[in-house]
Write a protein that holds these residues in place. Structure first.
Motif, mmCIF file in Angstrom:
data_model
loop_
_atom_site.group_PDB
_atom_site.id
_atom_site.type_symbol
_atom_site.label_atom_id
_atom_site.label_comp_id
_atom_site.label_asym_id
_atom_site.label_seq_id
_atom_site.Cartn_x
_atom_site.Cartn_y
_atom_site.Cartn_z
ATOM 1 N N UNK A 52 0.746 -1.261 0.105
ATOM 2 C CA UNK A 52 0.241 -0.063 0.016
ATOM 3 C C UNK A 52 0.815 1.292 0.113
ATOM 4 N N UNK A 53 1.793 1.141 0.680
ATOM 5 C CA UNK A 53 2.820 2.608 0.795
ATOM 6 C C UNK A 53 3.643 2.517 -0.664
ATOM 7 N N UNK A 54 3.594 1.626 -1.600
ATOM 8 C CA UNK A 54 4.408 1.725 -2.588
ATOM 9 C C UNK A 54 3.377 2.316 -3.573
ATOM 10 N N UNK A 55 2.148 2.509 -3.298
ATOM 11 C CA UNK A 55 1.073 3.200 -4.260
ATOM 12 C C UNK A 55 1.776 4.768 -4.387
ATOM 13 N N UNK A 56 2.359 5.071 -3.200
ATOM 14 C CA UNK A 56 2.539 6.782 -3.171
ATOM 15 C C UNK A 56 1.591 7.525 -3.350
ATOM 16 N N UNK A 57 0.476 7.313 -2.667
ATOM 17 C CA UNK A 57 -0.787 8.124 -2.758
ATOM 18 C C UNK A 57 -0.574 9.683 -2.406
ATOM 19 N N UNK A 58 0.599 10.164 -1.839
ATOM 20 C CA UNK A 58 0.627 11.529 -1.689
ATOM 21 C C UNK A 58 1.200 12.425 -2.973
ATOM 22 N N UNK A 59 1.544 11.530 -3.805
ATOM 23 C CA UNK A 59 1.876 12.090 -5.152
ATOM 24 C C UNK A 59 0.736 11.913 -6.457
ATOM 25 N N UNK A 130 -5.933 1.936 -10.502
ATOM 26 C CA UNK A 130 -5.557 2.923 -11.515
ATOM 27 C C UNK A 130 -5.499 4.320 -10.915
ATOM 28 N N UNK A 131 -4.385 4.959 -11.382
ATOM 29 C CA UNK A 131 -3.977 6.213 -10.619
ATOM 30 C C UNK A 131 -3.641 7.373 -11.631
ATOM 31 N N UNK A 132 -3.551 8.577 -11.192
ATOM 32 C CA UNK A 132 -3.142 9.493 -12.100
ATOM 33 C C UNK A 132 -2.450 10.516 -11.151
ATOM 34 N N UNK A 133 -1.431 11.295 -11.680
ATOM 35 C CA UNK A 133 -0.582 11.970 -10.685
ATOM 36 C C UNK A 133 -1.498 13.457 -10.341
ATOM 37 N N UNK A 134 -1.094 14.016 -9.200
ATOM 38 C CA UNK A 134 -1.763 15.227 -8.742
ATOM 39 C C UNK A 134 -1.168 16.363 -9.851
ATOM 40 N N UNK A 135 -1.981 17.229 -10.100
ATOM 41 C CA UNK A 135 -1.448 18.168 -11.185
ATOM 42 C C UNK A 135 -0.741 19.190 -10.108
ATOM 43 N N UNK A 136 0.397 19.752 -10.612
ATOM 44 C CA UNK A 136 1.182 20.479 -10.086
ATOM 45 C C UNK A 136 1.549 21.852 -10.981
ATOM 46 N N UNK A 421 -5.664 28.012 -17.783
ATOM 47 C CA UNK A 421 -4.658 26.705 -17.624
ATOM 48 C C UNK A 421 -3.516 27.342 -16.695
ATOM 49 N N UNK A 422 -2.914 28.606 -17.057
ATOM 50 C CA UNK A 422 -2.108 29.141 -16.404
ATOM 51 C C UNK A 422 -2.468 29.567 -14.549
ATOM 52 N N UNK A 423 -3.602 29.648 -14.506
ATOM 53 C CA UNK A 423 -4.212 30.073 -13.334
ATOM 54 C C UNK A 423 -4.173 28.757 -12.252
ATOM 55 N N UNK A 424 -4.387 27.615 -12.886
ATOM 56 C CA UNK A 424 -4.354 26.312 -12.031
ATOM 57 C C UNK A 424 -4.502 25.049 -12.812
ATOM 58 N N UNK A 425 -3.974 24.020 -12.098
ATOM 59 C CA UNK A 425 -3.976 22.710 -12.787
ATOM 60 C C UNK A 425 -5.001 21.845 -12.515
ATOM 61 N N UNK A 426 -5.639 22.111 -11.319
ATOM 62 C CA UNK A 426 -6.684 21.150 -10.808
ATOM 63 C C UNK A 426 -6.164 20.471 -9.422
ATOM 64 N N UNK A 427 -5.091 19.843 -9.332
ATOM 65 C CA UNK A 427 -4.892 19.072 -8.042
ATOM 66 C C UNK A 427 -5.329 17.884 -8.033
ATOM 67 N N UNK A 428 -6.564 17.514 -7.207
ATOM 68 C CA UNK A 428 -7.092 16.367 -7.117
ATOM 69 C C UNK A 428 -7.815 15.798 -8.356
ATOM 70 N N UNK A 429 -8.407 14.564 -8.034
ATOM 71 C CA UNK A 429 -9.210 14.200 -9.275
ATOM 72 C C UNK A 429 -10.530 14.838 -9.567
ATOM 73 N N UNK A 430 -11.532 15.105 -8.213
ATOM 74 C CA UNK A 430 -12.925 15.593 -8.767
ATOM 75 C C UNK A 430 -12.790 16.987 -8.967
ATOM 76 N N UNK A 431 -13.579 17.586 -10.031
ATOM 77 C CA UNK A 431 -13.637 18.764 -10.256
ATOM 78 C C UNK A 431 -14.714 19.571 -9.720
ATOM 79 N N UNK A 432 -14.857 20.886 -10.240
ATOM 80 C CA UNK A 432 -16.188 21.644 -9.986
ATOM 81 C C UNK A 432 -16.966 22.026 -11.307
ATOM 82 N N UNK A 433 -17.414 20.836 -11.831
ATOM 83 C CA UNK A 433 -18.313 21.110 -13.225
ATOM 84 C C UNK A 433 -19.551 21.713 -12.790
ATOM 85 N N UNK A 434 -20.224 21.367 -11.828
ATOM 86 C CA UNK A 434 -21.491 21.878 -11.490
ATOM 87 C C UNK A 434 -21.542 23.383 -11.289
#
Length: 539
Positions: A52-59, A130-136, A421-434
């Motif tokens: 589980x630690x090898x998943x590196x879920x901080x990144x 299945x994972x995707x990296x945090x936007x930075x 796009x320059x103002x922000x990349x998102x961060x976590x997975x869920x977005x503010x679509x609504x």
């Protein structure tokens, strides 16, 4: 999400765990194959804390979890459900918040391709995460650099007149198979063993990479019942390409479509082979480099063949190493395809997620706008999920990162999208679509104006509850539909009367369905439940 692996957790109540389990998507397949264009991490059924630690879920964050097992069992009394519940409970204990995170899609996958302990031993058993990296800030800069390079290339090759230059002729061949059609058909007859074989023509589609390796096999919904999973596996084993699609001394990925005649038998009927290829198609990124024409056999050619001419973009790419094409998902042109399918969508407001996960589709939107030439002013709302504010500070309905423009000029739209796009990349997975949809609705003068939302199939909005009282009609273009439609989007569309649109087709009138109904959508079967939808069969 999941900043650390907990050492001890309060067990989830049994009733809650069973309710969660009963809503999971589920399908059967001969042998599980991870999705090729998502980062997949495997956790064996005997996973440990170190795993589980090898998943590196901080990144990075989880977007999907598949629990994979085999149907074979030595003891008829064996209870697979209880074993699955135990495995999910163990995983949830190590990853607090996992089962309550609505942005994660869960699937049960039962493998049917083995019938003994020895045969099943090499089959995977456990979780595929299945994972995707945090936007930075760094990933956002890289996305912007890549986007601007691709847009410069696209703008350079934009034709100055309606007439296209013929281009220089280059070498082109149809992809080579390792065996003849007759040999492949013979292998297919031996590999496909299904008791139900009513007479019919069954169509199929293979996605093949640039090396000739088959990435996916899909049998289109047949008119009569058949063992779909078994046929897909037999096609995978029997049809083997020796290369990608050869053009100008390069190899490209492609899609091949064909048909199988059932029941299969000796080749005794002239003109009616058991197996035949009906068409080949190339990704749009290749079509921008080369104009490829597929030709039928004639007196000079004993077999079907192709002709290709290099475009101005192809010449530029050959001369410019910095303009290398980035890898794109199979549906990277979904926005273009849907918009071309619906030219009547001329007055709708376009709302689109421009965070990191949507980069290929952001480019597709701009490519479509550049080549389609807007006739009238159109409103666009771009959102980046909070202008890079920390995920813990985001509040439903007040996340921000919304930018709007109304114009008929491509350059103005492009600049506003890049500003977002320059103002922000998102961060976590869920977005503010609504939140973005409601903001767009406020901008429209007429209540009848429809909204087009360009959204990520595997990232369900964190703020969907904001749409509770909306009367707007929303057309949702789903990007990244790799193997099935996220049932949460089906539920959202059914609840509010929205429509869904994929690269394959349009899904409408879901609100007319009754609870308990099972429907087939683009080859997959879904059941309407009290809470929405769940996948019950993947064909």
């Amino acid at each position: 999400m999941f900043a650390h692996v907990a050492q001890a957790q309060t067990p989830l109540p049994e009733a809650a765990l069973n309710t969660f389990y009963d809503q999971l998507n589920a399908y059967r397949t001969a042998r599980y194959e991870p999705l090729p264009d998502l980062e997949a991490l495997q956790l064996p059924s005997t996973f440990s804390g170190a795993d589980l630690r090898a998943l590196h879920l901080t990144e990075r964050h989880i977007v999907r979890v598949d629990l994979v097992y085999t149907a074979f069992r030595l003891n008829p009394a064996f209870n697979q459900r209880q074993l699955n519940l135990s495995r999910i409970r163990n995983l949830a204990a190590g990853l607090p918040g996992l089962l309550t995170d609505e942005s994660i899609t869960w699937t049960l996958v039962e493998q049917t391709g083995c019938a003994s302990p020895t045969a099943c031993q090499p089959f995977f058993h456990g979780f595929v995460v299945y994972v995707t990296r945090h936007a930075t800030a760094a990933t956002s800069r890289a996305d912007l650099d890549s986007l601007t390079r691709k847009l410069r290339l696209l703008e350079k090759k934009r034709p100055k007149s309606a007439k296209k230059a013929p281009g220089k002729k280059v070498a082109c061949n149809l992809p080579f198979t390792r065996l003849t059609n007759r040999q492949m058909a013979r292998n297919l007859r031996g590999a496909y063993r299904c008791p139900e074989r009513p007479a019919q023509i069954v169509k199929f589609e293979l996605t093949v990479d640039e090396h000739g390796a088959t990435r996916s096999v899909r049998v289109l919904p047949p008119a009569k019942p058949l063992c779909t999973a078994e046929l897909e596996e037999a096609l995978r084993q029997s049809i083997v390409f020796a290369s990608g699609f050869p053009i100008n001394r390069r190899q490209f990925p492609f899609i091949v479509r064909g048909a199988v005649r059932l029941p299969m038998g000796p080749w005794q009927v002239v003109g009616q082979p058991d197996l035949a290829f009906t068409s080949f198609s190339l990704p749009d990124s290749v079509a921008r480099l080369y104009r490829v024409f597929l030709k039928k056999k004639n007196p000079q050619h004993k077999h079907d063949y192709c002709e290709a001419r290099i475009t101005r973009a192809g010449e530029l790419l050959a001369d410019t190493a910095a303009a290398e094409e980035m890898p794109l998902p199979p549906d990277a042109n979904v926005v273009t395809r849907v918009m071309q399918r619906h030219p009547e969508w001329s007055k709708e407001v376009v709302v689109t997620d421009v965070t990191g996960s949507m980069f290929p589709y952001t480019y597709d939107l701009l490519a479509w706008l550049q080549l389609s030439a807007l006739q009238d002013e159109k409103t666009f709302v771009f959102f980046n999920d909070g202008n890079d504010q920390p995920d813990k500070d985001k509040r439903v309905g007040k996340t921000g990162g919304l930018y709007q423009v109304r114009t008929d000029r491509y350059e103005t739209i492009r600049d506003k999208l890049i500003e977002t796009m320059k103002a922000g990349g998102g961060g976590d997975a869920p977005e503010n679509d609504a939140e973005a949809l409601l903001y767009a609705r406020q901008l429209t003068a007429a209540d009848s104006t429809d909204l087009i939302l360009i959204a990520d199939n595997y990232t369900f909005p964190r703020d969907a509850k904001l749409l509770k009282n909306t009367t707007a009609h929303v057309r949702i273009i789903l990007c990244g539909v790799r193997d099935y439609i996220n049932p949460r989007y089906l539920a959202l569309a059914r609840k509010h009367g929205f429509s869904l649109h994929t690269i394959e087709g349009d899904i409408e009138d879901l609100s007319k369905l009754l609870e308990g109904e099972i429907i087939t959508i683009q080859g997959q079967q879904y059941q309407v439940t009290g809470d929405g939808f769940k996948l019950v069969q993947k064909t």
